[in-house]
Design an enzyme around this catalytic site. Structure first.
Site: not given
Length: 251
Positions: A40, A65, A89, A160, A164
């Site tokens: 963004g 996407d 990353n 999260y 990971k």
């Protein structure tokens, strides 16, 4: 030390700030052509590219996407004709952590599945796209950026951390799949709480809670984590693969 990165093409996802910014600058300092992706904040990515100079290219990328991933790879190939290093990353943070009286199971399905899918599938998808290119050139480096939450845990970090941790298993198996098709290595870098230009306020407020656990008694700076990523993704690294490397100051 010559890291053997001069003239190579490196794709760094999520390179508009934080640790990603320092990773991109680190590769550029070694003479690499660097593709900096952003989701963004194009202006921030452009600022990094301006600092790097003509050896940089800014490209949009959205973890969730598939078309975005394919376009990113095509853009990099159109620019230099090669992809030598991929640094996964970019992240998709979860929504608000559970507050007082709430629990991780209160998080809506769409939210927690989004965290799992984007963070895991995004890295897997890009790796799948660049693997044939690396096999063809018989050279490649994959570096996946994880988090200490994956091994230490944190209330509010359930999904999260799970995403990971999935990268650890993926990278380990990929190291076996690619390692005999050339000089192709895959590793995970696992940072702890790291001081960046974007989290100064948080570092000042709670950083001491983390630095007290570290043998060196301080938080690492983003550039220090980037140094490890650059080395692991370089030609100078010839024997480290399939590993999860903690870069936490020993915490």
């Amino acid at each position: 030390m010559d890291l053997g990165l001069n003239g190579r093409t490196v794709v760094v996802t999520g390179a508009s700030g934080g640790i990603g910014r320092e990773i991109a600058c680190g590769y550029a300092a070694e003479g690499s052509h660097v593709v900096l992706t952003y989701k963004g904040s194009r202006d921030d990515a452009e600022a990094v590219a301006k600092e790097i100079g003509e050896r940089s290219l800014v490209a949009p990328y959205e973890l969730g996407d598939p078309d975005s991933a394919a376009t990113l790879v095509a853009t990099a190939l159109e620019w230099t004709g090669r992809i030598d290093v991929l640094v996964n990353n970019a992240v998709r943070w979860g929504g608000r952590p559970p507050g007082p009286g709430s629990t991780f199971e209160d998080i809506a399905d769409a939210e927690w599945t989004g965290v799992l899918r984007r963070n895991t599938e995004g890295a897997v998808r890009l790796t799948r796209l660049v693997a044939p290119l690396m096999r063809e050139r018989r050279f490649g480096r994959l570096v996946h950026i994880s988090s200490s939450i994956a091994v230490d845990g944190m209330s509010g970090g359930e999904y999260y951390g799970a995403a990971k941790a999935a990268l650890h298993g993926f990278s380990r198996s990929v190291a076996f799949s690619l390692g005999r098709d050339g000089d192709i290595l895959s590793n995970v870098v696992l940072p702890g709480f790291t001081r960046t230009a974007r989290n100064e306020a948080m570092a000042e407020a709670v950083g001491h809670l983390y630095s007290e656990r570290a043998p060196i008694g301080r938080l690492l700076e983003a550039a220090e984590v980037a140094n490890a990523v650059v080395y692991l993704g370089s030609a100078a690294n010839t024997g480290i693969t399939g590993q999860v490397i903690s870069v936490t100051g020993g915490a």
